[in-house]
Motif scaffolding. Structure first.
Motif, PDB file in Angstrom:
ATOM      1  N   ALA A 182       0.602  -1.160   0.056  1.00 13.06           N
ATOM      2  CA  ALA A 182      -0.125  -0.290   0.355  1.00 13.06           C
ATOM      3  C   ALA A 182       0.547   0.894  -0.217  1.00 13.06           C
ATOM      4  CB  ALA A 182      -0.934   0.249   1.224  1.00 13.06           C
ATOM      5  N   THR A 183       0.598   2.213  -0.415  1.00 10.82           N
ATOM      6  CA  THR A 183       1.142   3.488  -0.596  1.00 10.82           C
ATOM      7  C   THR A 183       0.415   4.166   0.543  1.00 10.82           C
ATOM      8  OG1 THR A 183       1.446   3.236  -2.919  1.00 10.82           O
ATOM      9  CG2 THR A 183       1.674   5.758  -2.285  1.00 10.82           C
ATOM     10  N   VAL A 184       2.032   4.574   1.060  1.00  5.26           N
ATOM     11  CA  VAL A 184       0.891   5.244   2.713  1.00  5.26           C
ATOM     12  C   VAL A 184       1.692   7.298   2.362  1.00  5.26           C
ATOM     13  CG1 VAL A 184       1.354   5.876   4.930  1.00  5.26           C
ATOM     14  CG2 VAL A 184       2.105   3.488   3.843  1.00  5.26           C
ATOM     15  N   HIS A 185       0.745   8.174   2.722  1.00  6.96           N
ATOM     16  CA  HIS A 185       1.256   9.858   2.394  1.00  6.96           C
ATOM     17  C   HIS A 185       1.536   9.800   3.732  1.00  6.96           C
ATOM     18  CE1 HIS A 185      -0.508  10.721  -1.590  1.00  6.96           C
ATOM     19  NE2 HIS A 185      -1.157   9.339  -1.327  1.00  6.96           N
ATOM     20  N   ALA A 186       2.746  11.254   3.905  1.00 13.26           N
ATOM     21  CA  ALA A 186       2.397  11.429   4.882  1.00 13.26           C
ATOM     22  C   ALA A 186       3.546  12.632   5.494  1.00 13.26           C
ATOM     23  CB  ALA A 186       3.656  10.588   5.752  1.00 13.26           C
ATOM     24  N   ARG A 187       3.913  12.917   5.769  1.00 10.37           N
ATOM     25  CA  ARG A 187       4.490  15.130   5.660  1.00 10.37           C
ATOM     26  C   ARG A 187       5.438  14.423   6.576  1.00 10.37           C
ATOM     27  NH1 ARG A 187       0.898  19.908   8.420  1.00 10.37           N
ATOM     28  NH2 ARG A 187      -0.349  20.060   6.594  1.00 10.37           N
ATOM     29  N   LEU A 188       6.839  15.036   6.653  1.00  6.10           N
ATOM     30  CA  LEU A 188       8.161  15.300   6.882  1.00  6.10           C
ATOM     31  C   LEU A 188       9.238  16.314   7.042  1.00  6.10           C
ATOM     32  CD1 LEU A 188      10.389  12.885   7.271  1.00  6.10           C
ATOM     33  CD2 LEU A 188      11.224  13.742   5.069  1.00  6.10           C
ATOM     34  N   TYR A 189       8.801  16.167   7.977  1.00  2.00           N
ATOM     35  CA  TYR A 189       9.866  17.648   8.791  1.00  2.00           C
ATOM     36  C   TYR A 189      11.446  17.322   8.841  1.00  2.00           C
ATOM     37  CZ  TYR A 189       5.213  19.541   9.909  1.00  2.00           C
ATOM     38  OH  TYR A 189       4.368  19.541   9.471  1.00  2.00           O
ATOM     39  N   ARG A 190      12.462  18.096   8.120  1.00  2.00           N
ATOM     40  CA  ARG A 190      13.538  17.717   8.506  1.00  2.00           C
ATOM     41  C   ARG A 190      14.990  18.970   9.098  1.00  2.00           C
ATOM     42  NH1 ARG A 190      16.555  15.298   3.763  1.00  2.00           N
ATOM     43  NH2 ARG A 190      17.757  14.002   5.766  1.00  2.00           N
ATOM     44  N   PRO A 191      15.688  18.429   9.943  1.00  2.00           N
ATOM     45  CA  PRO A 191      16.504  19.767  10.641  1.00  2.00           C
ATOM     46  C   PRO A 191      17.160  19.880   9.014  1.00  2.00           C
ATOM     47  CG  PRO A 191      16.824  17.104  11.663  1.00  2.00           C
ATOM     48  CD  PRO A 191      15.836  17.465  10.397  1.00  2.00           C
ATOM     49  N   HIS A 238       6.756  19.861  16.285  1.00  2.00           N
ATOM     50  CA  HIS A 238       8.162  19.588  14.900  1.00  2.00           C
ATOM     51  C   HIS A 238       8.867  20.288  14.321  1.00  2.00           C
ATOM     52  CE1 HIS A 238       3.949  16.655  14.538  1.00  2.00           C
ATOM     53  NE2 HIS A 238       5.114  16.335  15.317  1.00  2.00           N
ATOM     54  N   ASN A 239       8.628  21.637  14.564  1.00  2.00           N
ATOM     55  CA  ASN A 239       9.544  23.035  13.457  1.00  2.00           C
ATOM     56  C   ASN A 239      10.210  22.993  14.849  1.00  2.00           C
ATOM     57  OD1 ASN A 239       8.587  24.723  11.144  1.00  2.00           O
ATOM     58  ND2 ASN A 239       6.708  23.352  11.877  1.00  2.00           N
ATOM     59  N   PHE A 240       9.914  22.931  16.415  1.00  2.00           N
ATOM     60  CA  PHE A 240      10.928  22.937  17.776  1.00  2.00           C
ATOM     61  C   PHE A 240      11.790  21.805  17.060  1.00  2.00           C
ATOM     62  CE2 PHE A 240      11.206  21.839  21.780  1.00  2.00           C
ATOM     63  CZ  PHE A 240      11.898  23.154  22.200  1.00  2.00           C
ATOM     64  N   LEU A 241      11.341  20.752  17.527  1.00  2.00           N
ATOM     65  CA  LEU A 241      12.339  19.592  16.548  1.00  2.00           C
ATOM     66  C   LEU A 241      13.658  19.107  16.099  1.00  2.00           C
ATOM     67  CD1 LEU A 241       9.352  16.645  17.826  1.00  2.00           C
ATOM     68  CD2 LEU A 241      11.224  17.328  19.023  1.00  2.00           C
ATOM     69  N   ALA A 242      12.571  19.394  14.854  1.00  2.00           N
ATOM     70  CA  ALA A 242      13.614  20.418  14.010  1.00  2.00           C
ATOM     71  C   ALA A 242      14.700  20.633  13.917  1.00  2.00           C
ATOM     72  CB  ALA A 242      12.918  20.571  12.312  1.00  2.00           C
ATOM     73  N   ASP A 243      14.508  21.661  14.495  1.00  2.00           N
ATOM     74  CA  ASP A 243      15.545  22.283  15.219  1.00  2.00           C
ATOM     75  C   ASP A 243      16.639  22.216  16.331  1.00  2.00           C
ATOM     76  OD1 ASP A 243      14.317  24.987  13.804  1.00  2.00           O
ATOM     77  OD2 ASP A 243      13.281  25.252  15.223  1.00  2.00           O
ATOM     78  N   ASN A 244      15.997  21.288  16.342  1.00  4.17           N
ATOM     79  CA  ASN A 244      17.048  20.293  17.621  1.00  4.17           C
ATOM     80  C   ASN A 244      17.240  19.562  17.382  1.00  4.17           C
ATOM     81  OD1 ASN A 244      16.900  21.777  21.120  1.00  4.17           O
ATOM     82  ND2 ASN A 244      14.543  22.091  19.824  1.00  4.17           N
ATOM     83  N   GLY A 245      17.185  18.824  16.003  1.00  3.89           N
ATOM     84  CA  GLY A 245      17.947  17.485  15.448  1.00  3.89           C
ATOM     85  C   GLY A 245      17.369  16.216  15.083  1.00  3.89           C
ATOM     86  N   TYR A 246      16.272  16.842  15.140  1.00  2.00           N
ATOM     87  CA  TYR A 246      15.039  15.431  14.843  1.00  2.00           C
ATOM     88  C   TYR A 246      14.336  15.642  14.010  1.00  2.00           C
ATOM     89  CZ  TYR A 246      15.499  15.026  19.997  1.00  2.00           C
ATOM     90  OH  TYR A 246      15.498  14.547  21.115  1.00  2.00           O
TER      91      TYR A 246
END
Length: 793
Positions: free
Chosen positions: A551-560, A596-604
């Motif tokens: 199955a094709t799964v849709h998602a959002r991704l946040y990166r540092p 999630h923006n906060f986590l990405a800023d912290n390297g997640y």
């Protein structure tokens, strides 16, 4: 000693939080993103409505950060926004607006009284002036009268003369027959008649007077005794000859739960009644007909509905309960709602839903006889649902009569996606009007009845657009053009669209656009604060990955900005189950988006998945969790973790997971059933045992505990708690009347008895299911961040 221990624990927690704050590499702070959103983000426009003459757009807004939002209006002529004055606000129509057949008049309520408005001249006429409130006014009898409900009975008011007539006469309780006479009394009465002529003559005169009085006086509507049932949905036919009504019977023996409030104004602990648990006895509704001309009731015989004896497929897992022959099979109970009256003749459409949620029937009802004819049957071995169809509640609101008055349009998931269909009420021929791998919702006919308007995610599952299509079907024309979320309110003259639009990193704003394909929208509002705009909010990357079953799964991704090699990652699990979050509009999880923006800023690296059971992807995706929550919905997250490691250079040993409600449930299942995949998890307001959740939601997906125990055992985290390996944080509001505090207490006791040590529980004494206090949000998310920092870094 006990007080000293609490002191040292408190100091330890404060120091830990302080250390986490010092480690923060983001321009954001948790206190900042968890504060009152109206003060920090701003208040988006909502409650969009047009004026009757299409020259103004009214909406609720709060650009001045007042305590409460106010009503504003945008003038198309003046091209400016102004706050609506109290005088103008009082003059606006209330709710329950209905139009006459030619759309030249409308009737509505204001302060509980009936107002008639001429849409050509704009003049209003108040038809009632009572202290008692009425409800649900609408036009009947060739638009000459208005029907309305008052005190659980239906009335009509003649527009020209103002004459008010009572149509129904519902009486609570049971009919009590007159007391019978004893044999001794009957014998004496008969003796008197035989002995005295004068008594017989007087009796004859009295009967003659009574008969003359009955003939001369208006006929009183027959009393309809409702017993202990509650009257609802009174609907008079356009001719005024028939009244269809619903009677609701509360469940007998349904035991309510209670929620204890410890922090109260009185200083005493207080018990509040709450919902029943899944499998508890449920209320039922039945349909009745009152033949007004003949002053009598007509019975609707539900035994006419085809397929009432069809058994659900899950019974094959319980062979000892399978009936030996058909004579043992009883008709399944159904609930009927409606009606949707035909505008040209006294025929109505009603909808029946089986109590086991497996069938929906659309039926044609002849009110003169109570006969039902099948127009469409949708059966789903999982449960009936989908846009425009129902699921958790059902109605006739998402269907209507075609312009010819001989066909009905409706939604069905027969193709695997919710699409529009039409069925001829005489030939029963059915026509599919829309098709494709997308979902149609919010459909309605144009004013001239030549076109359908609807919303669909045709171009991308996460993008909603507004479409127009010929009433007989054909290729839809896309009217909106902005990518993201689009909520459209069409002007009464159908010349303009008021659009509430958002993107993945910008909240909802109000736009106006001509009702033409390719027309440019104009932004009317600017709602976000300078402080909120000072941070460069990420636009999520919209990705797909392939699950283990293909199955094709849709998602959002946040990166540092500069991802660490073999760095940490967090997977967020949205709540509700049937909800879409990997769309391209502003998320209802706006606090989590900021986190999630906060986590990405912290390297997640952060992944947000529309797992199996989510909305927006059709019938098979919606029902992919049937009888096994924590099955494919969990494996989608496991596959997402594997994808992060293979494609985004994330360490498989440094992945965490968190979510609330259904997301908390998945977090528990992930840590209990997939040891080693997730190093840490935060389960917020989590369901721990589905047998203790609500009936309306859970019985659709898992049936009931007594009938399908296998589904509940394989779907409830409490049965798998022995598998806990990673670090677990649980957070729960103590006055949660949805996923109740008892749920997390029972799991805590289970973990204690299993000897598990790698878990902790944070409780919030004044919070229900949805937190409201910024201090609670802040404490909760500091704990989540601390969990990830200590276990993933």
């Amino acid at each position: 000693m006990k007080k000293l221990l609490i002191f040292f624990l408190s100091i330890h927690t404060l120091c830990a939080f302080a250390q986490i704050e010092r480690n923060n590499q983001s321009a954001l702070t948790i206190e900042q993103i968890m504060q009152d959103p109206a003060q920090w983000i701003g208040t988006s426009p909502s409650g969009i409505e047009w004026s009757d003459n299409s020259d103004k757009i009214y909406f609720d807004w709060n650009p001045e950060k007042d305590t409460l939002a106010s009503l504003y209006a945008y003038s198309l002529k003046g091209k400016k926004i102004e706050k609506v004055s109290p005088e103008e606000k009082r003059s606006l129509p209330g709710r329950s607006q209905n139009y006459n057949s030619t759309k030249t008049q409308k009737v509505f309520l204001r302060n509980g009284n009936i107002i008639l408005k001429d849409l050509k001249t704009g003049t209003e006429k108040q038809l009632t002036n009572w202290l008692e409130r009425v409800s649900s006014p609408y036009f009947v009898r060739n638009d000459q009268e208005i029907a309305f409900t008052k005190d659980n009975n239906l009335y009509t008011i003649h527009i020209a003369s103002g004459l008010i007539s009572q149509i129904s006469n519902f009486v609570a309780g049971d009919e009590r027959p007159e007391a019978g006479k004893s044999k001794q009394e009957q014998w004496l009465e008969q003796q008197q008649k035989e002995l005295f002529v004068v008594l017989n003559e007087r009796e004859a005169k009295n009967k003659a007077r009574e008969n003359r009085k009955k003939a001369e006086e208006p006929k009183e509507p027959s009393k309809i005794y409702t017993g202990k049932k509650r009257v609802s949905r009174l609907a008079l036919s356009p001719s005024g000859d028939y009244l269809i009504y619903s009677l609701y019977q509360s469940a007998n023996g349904a035991k309510s739960t209670s929620v204890t409030h410890h922090v109260t104004q009185s200083g005493y602990a207080e018990e509040h009644n709450a919902r029943v648990k899944v499998g508890s006895p449920q209320g039922s509704s039945e349909l009745g007909i009152f033949d007004i001309r003949n002053n009598q009731t007509v019975k609707v015989n539900t035994a006419q509905i085809p397929g009432l004896k069809d058994l659900p497929g899950y019974l094959s897992d319980y062979p000892d309960r399978m009936p030996k022959d058909s004579s043992e099979i009883k008709n399944r109970p159904v609930n009927i709602t409606g009606p949707l009256w035909n505008p040209g003749e006294d025929l109505a459409v009603v909808v029946a839903l089986s109590a086991d949620n497996k069938d929906r029937w659309i039926l044609l009802l002849d009110p003169a006889t109570g006969k039902l004819e099948l127009l469409d049957r949708q059966r789903d071995e999982a449960w009936i649902g989908g846009p425009g169809i129902g699921g958790w509640g059902f109605s006739t609101g998402d269907m209507g009569w075609m312009p010819d008055g001989k066909s009905l349009w409706f939604h069905s998931e027969e193709s695997g996606y919710s699409h529009l269909y039409a069925v001829d009420i005489h030939s029963k021929k059915r026509t599919q009007l829309t098709s494709g791998q997308f979902e149609v919702s919010d459909a309605f006919l144009s004013k001239d009845q030549k076109h359908f308007y609807f919303t669909a995610n045709k171009v991308h599952p996460g993008v909603s657009h507004f479409y127009r299509m010929p009433v007989g079907g054909g290729e839809p024309t896309q009217i909106t053009s902005m990518e993201g979320g689009n909520e459209v309110t069409l002007s009464p003259d159908e010349k303009y669209l008021a659009i509430r639009h958002s993107t993945g990193n910008r909240p909802w704003e109000l736009y106006v656009q001509e009702n033409k394909a390719g027309a440019s929208p104009t932004q009317l509002t600017h709602s976000t604060t300078t402080a909120f705009e000072s941070y460069p909010w990420r636009m999520p990357e919209y990705i797909t990955f392939t699950a283990a079953d293909g199955a094709t799964v849709h998602a959002r991704l946040y990166r540092p900005a500069s991802p660490e090699k073999q760095g940490p990652a967090v997977i967020f699990v949205h709540g509700a189950g049937y909800l879409q979050n990997a769309h391209k509009g502003w998320s209802s999880y706006f606090r989590e988006y900021q986190f999630h923006n906060f986590l990405a800023d912290n390297g997640y690296t952060v992944l947000d998945i529309d797992y199996r059971g989510s909305a927006g992807y059709g019938r098979d995706w919606r029902t992919g969790i049937y009888r096994h929550m924590g099955g494919l919905d969990l494996s989608d997250h496991v596959d997402g973790a594997k994808m992060l490691a293979e494609k985004y250079d994330v360490s498989p040993q440094r992945i965490g997971i968190y979510g609330g409600s259904y997301g908390g449930f998945i977090t528990l299942m992930a840590l209990f059933k997939q040891p080693g995949v997730f190093a840490a998890g935060a389960a917020l307001r989590a369901v721990t045992d589905w047998a203790h959740y609500s009936h309306g939601y859970t019985s659709n997906i898992l049936n009931t505990p007594a009938e399908d125990s296998l589904a509940y055992v394989q779907s409830s985290p409490i049965y798998f708690a022995d598998g806990l390996k990673g670090a677990l944080l649980m957070c729960h509001g103590m006055v949660d009347d949805n996923v109740q505090f008892q749920d997390i207490v029972r799991l805590s006791q289970r973990l204690i008895e299993l000897g598990k040590e790698n878990w902790e529980l944070a409780v919030y004494p004044v919070e229900a299911h949805g937190f409201t206090e910024p201090s609670s949000w802040t404490d909760e998310y500091k704990r989540i961040f601390k969990l990830f920092e200590e276990n993933l870094k």
